[in-house]
Write an enzyme that holds these catalytic residues in place. Structure first.
Site, PDB file in Angstrom:
ATOM      1  N   THR A  95       8.642 -27.906 -12.486  1.00 33.50           N
ATOM      2  CA  THR A  95       8.930 -28.522 -11.188  1.00 33.50           C
ATOM      3  C   THR A  95       8.002 -29.684 -10.866  1.00 33.50           C
ATOM      4  O   THR A  95       6.984 -29.889 -11.516  1.00 33.50           O
ATOM      5  CB  THR A  95       8.832 -27.472 -10.062  1.00 33.50           C
ATOM      6  N   ASP A  96       8.397 -30.413  -9.826  1.00 31.06           N
ATOM      7  CA  ASP A  96       7.561 -31.503  -9.324  1.00 31.06           C
ATOM      8  C   ASP A  96       6.734 -30.994  -8.136  1.00 31.06           C
ATOM      9  O   ASP A  96       6.739 -29.792  -7.843  1.00 31.06           O
ATOM     10  CB  ASP A  96       8.420 -32.718  -8.962  1.00 31.06           C
ATOM     11  N   ALA A  97       6.079 -31.885  -7.444  1.00 27.80           N
ATOM     12  CA  ALA A  97       5.207 -31.493  -6.328  1.00 27.80           C
ATOM     13  C   ALA A  97       5.962 -30.815  -5.194  1.00 27.80           C
ATOM     14  O   ALA A  97       5.384 -30.040  -4.443  1.00 27.80           O
ATOM     15  CB  ALA A  97       4.459 -32.720  -5.794  1.00 27.80           C
ATOM     16  N   ILE A  99      10.721 -28.571  -6.849  1.00 28.39           N
ATOM     17  CA  ILE A  99      12.090 -28.740  -7.344  1.00 28.39           C
ATOM     18  C   ILE A  99      12.006 -29.154  -8.807  1.00 28.39           C
ATOM     19  O   ILE A  99      11.115 -29.918  -9.195  1.00 28.39           O
ATOM     20  CB  ILE A  99      12.832 -29.816  -6.524  1.00 28.39           C
TER      21      ILE A  99
END
Length: 142
Positions: free
Chosen positions: A20-22, A25
């Site tokens: 995931t990203d920050a 997601i």
């Protein structure tokens, strides 16, 4: 976890923090990583693991085109199933079509096109007959 039925090959996985990203997601490039994991397991079902290809054949199956669509967010902890169908089978190439689902929700799709090349010359070669037969047999199950 992997299972295979008459309709398609399906690979299941869980979205991890590193996927995931920050915002928590799935990072867009990781959708390709996940479908590639499913692709590797499908090749093993066909009897063509990467280890076998690298050390036991004179060809490779590089991806020459990849596309992906994102339909819904996928978050840390989500369990998804990636279903693979054989798409087009040509003289030197073939494609796979992927559907990614969280439960019954379609969260993404993807497609990869693979070309058969000679390991030494890196030139296109016809699909090996055994691989063609496996792809055609699998394609008929759609």
């Amino acid at each position: 976890m992997v299972w295979y039925n008459q309709d398609m090959f399906t690979y299941k996985t869980k979205i991890r923090l590193h996927d995931t990203d920050a915002a928590g997601i799935i990072f867009f490039a990781n959708q390709f990583k996940i479908i590639h994991d499913a692709y590797e397991d499908l090749l093993e079902k066909f009897g063509w693991s990467f280890q076998t290809m690298l050390h036991g054949t004179d060809y490779f199956l590089p991806i020459v085109h990849a596309e992906s669509d994102y339909m819904a967010p996928v978050l840390v902890g989500d369990k998804i199933a990636i279903s693979i169908k054989v798409g087009h089978i040509g003289k030197t190439s073939f494609s796979f079509e992927y559907s990614l689902k969280r439960g019954i929700t379609l969260v993404g799709t993807a497609k990869t096109v693979h070309v058969t090349i000679n390991q030494k010359t890196r030139q296109k070669i016809p699909l090996p007959s055994a691989l063609r037969r496996a792809l055609e047999q699998y394609q008929q199950r759609k």
